[in-house]
Enzyme design. Structure first.
Site, PDB file in Angstrom:
ATOM      1  N   TYR A 158      21.074  32.046   1.117  1.00 44.35           N
ATOM      2  CA  TYR A 158      22.475  32.115   0.155  1.00 44.35           C
ATOM      3  C   TYR A 158      23.541  32.941   0.864  1.00 44.35           C
ATOM      4  O   TYR A 158      24.659  32.792   0.337  1.00 44.35           O
ATOM      5  CB  TYR A 158      22.224  32.160  -1.318  1.00 44.35           C
ATOM      6  CG  TYR A 158      21.480  33.636  -1.767  1.00 44.35           C
ATOM      7  CD1 TYR A 158      21.716  34.762  -1.224  1.00 44.35           C
ATOM      8  CD2 TYR A 158      20.378  33.483  -2.813  1.00 44.35           C
ATOM      9  CE1 TYR A 158      20.878  35.905  -1.760  1.00 44.35           C
ATOM     10  CE2 TYR A 158      19.984  34.549  -3.336  1.00 44.35           C
ATOM     11  CZ  TYR A 158      20.064  35.477  -2.628  1.00 44.35           C
ATOM     12  OH  TYR A 158      19.409  36.800  -3.138  1.00 44.35           O
ATOM     13  N   LYS A 173      23.617  40.214   1.444  1.00 49.50           N
ATOM     14  CA  LYS A 173      23.023  39.751   2.655  1.00 49.50           C
ATOM     15  C   LYS A 173      23.861  39.035   3.544  1.00 49.50           C
ATOM     16  O   LYS A 173      23.616  39.100   4.809  1.00 49.50           O
ATOM     17  CB  LYS A 173      22.024  38.317   1.998  1.00 49.50           C
ATOM     18  CG  LYS A 173      21.004  39.080   1.121  1.00 49.50           C
ATOM     19  CD  LYS A 173      19.900  39.727   1.580  1.00 49.50           C
ATOM     20  CE  LYS A 173      18.651  39.996   0.581  1.00 49.50           C
ATOM     21  NZ  LYS A 173      17.767  40.570   1.288  1.00 49.50           N
TER      22      LYS A 173
END
Ligand code: HXC
Length: 269
Positions: A158, A173
């Site tokens: 994601y 991330k």
């Protein structure tokens, strides 16, 4: 499709990491512990960093049969002074650091408009800031040693597809992917390789409650083309490959190990 049984044993030649030192954040449980076990089976000494001393101690016990030296250092990677202390301990105990695995992370599902500043800071602090603090501290020691090293961070797809209700983790991330690609270029001339590993849904004790409910479990499984969850051992074996000399020409890569899940996003219900 049947669940994949956990395989034991290593994929790489035993001893191929002998005498080296791996620091693993989030190393007391889940994917972090799986990587610790794998690199220890390949001969590396291991430093486990995590927030909970009792979990660290249990992990150290579990690694005893490997025979390597295991150091545990209670650390909250969100705190730069604790990260500095961690790497001082590594230097005092082992005098070297060859590998860093950034596996420490935290996450929860929340509507973005309801996410508090503290909630944002808790997740971005451990995933993105913690990764930078540890990478910087390890990188400084690797550069000073003249031997280089390998840095591996755990990310999630994601980071590039987006992920509703996890905006804190998505943003963090994505930052780690960008950091990985940047340092791979910047630090290559020091002999430091910087890569990321991107597991899909993996059967860990932390993630399992997310799909405890049978309906949710079936919905998650339908999204994974190979029809099952990943195992910790599979992820750990991919990690140890990236950390090993067999991957010496792999740098700045994000290796996805998700049974094809992210490629199917948007195509299945
Ligand atoms: C809403 C939450 C929350 C939750 C914490 N917060 N957890 N809000 N839902 N479940 C908010 C708090 O209300 C607080 O904000 C702020 O975040 C800080 O929370 P604390 O509990 O004080 O901090 P801390 O103990 O450091 O919490 C760390 C955490 C927490 C990451 C935020 O969720 C945690 O410890 N998680 C560990 C377990 C975990 O992450 N499991 C997932 C691992 S598996 P306020 O404003 O109230 O002060 C995984 C795989 C996912 O991630 C795979 C997906 C396919």
């Amino acid at each position: 499709m049947p669940e994949q049984p956990e395989r034991s044993g290593t994929m790489l030649p035993p001893g191929c990491l002998a005498g080296q030192v791996a620091v693993i954040t989030g190393g007391a449980s889940g994917i972090g512990f799986g990587i610790a076990r794998e690199v220890a089976q390949l001969g590396a000494h291991v430093v486990l960093a995590g927030r909970h001393p009792e979990k660290l101690e249990a992990a150290r016990e579990a690694l005893k049969p490997t025979g390597v030296d295991v150091l545990t250092v209670p650390t909250d990677v969100r705190q730069p002074d604790q990260v500095e202390a961690l790497f001082r301990s590594v230097s005092d105990h082992f005098g070297r650091v060859d590998m860093l695995v950034n596996a420490a992370a935290g996450n929860f599902i929340v509507d973005s408009e309801k996410l508090s500043v503290n909630g944002w800071n808790a997740v971005v602090g451990s995933v993105l800031h913690g990764t930078f603090y540890c990478t910087r501290a390890a990188g400084l020691q690797m550069i000073a040693s003249g031997r280089g090293g390998r840095i591996l961070s755990i990310v999630a797809s994601y980071a590039w597809t987006g992920g509703p209700k996890t905006v804190h983790s998505v943003a963090a991330k994505a930052g780690v992917v960008a950091l990985t690609r940047t340092l791979a270029v910047e630090w290559a001339h020091y002999g430091i390789r910087v890569n990321a590993l991107c597991p899909g849904p993996t059967d860990t004790e932390g993630a399992r409650p997310l799909w405890e409910d049978p309906e949710t479990r079936q919905r998650v499984l339908r999204r994974i083309p190979v029809g099952r969850f990943g195992t910790v051992t599979e992820v750990a074996q991919a990690a140890s490959y990236l950390l090993s000399p067999y991957a010496d020409f792999i740098n700045g890569e994000v290796l996805v190990i998700d049974g094809g899940e992210w490629l199917g996003k948007g195509l299945t219900s």
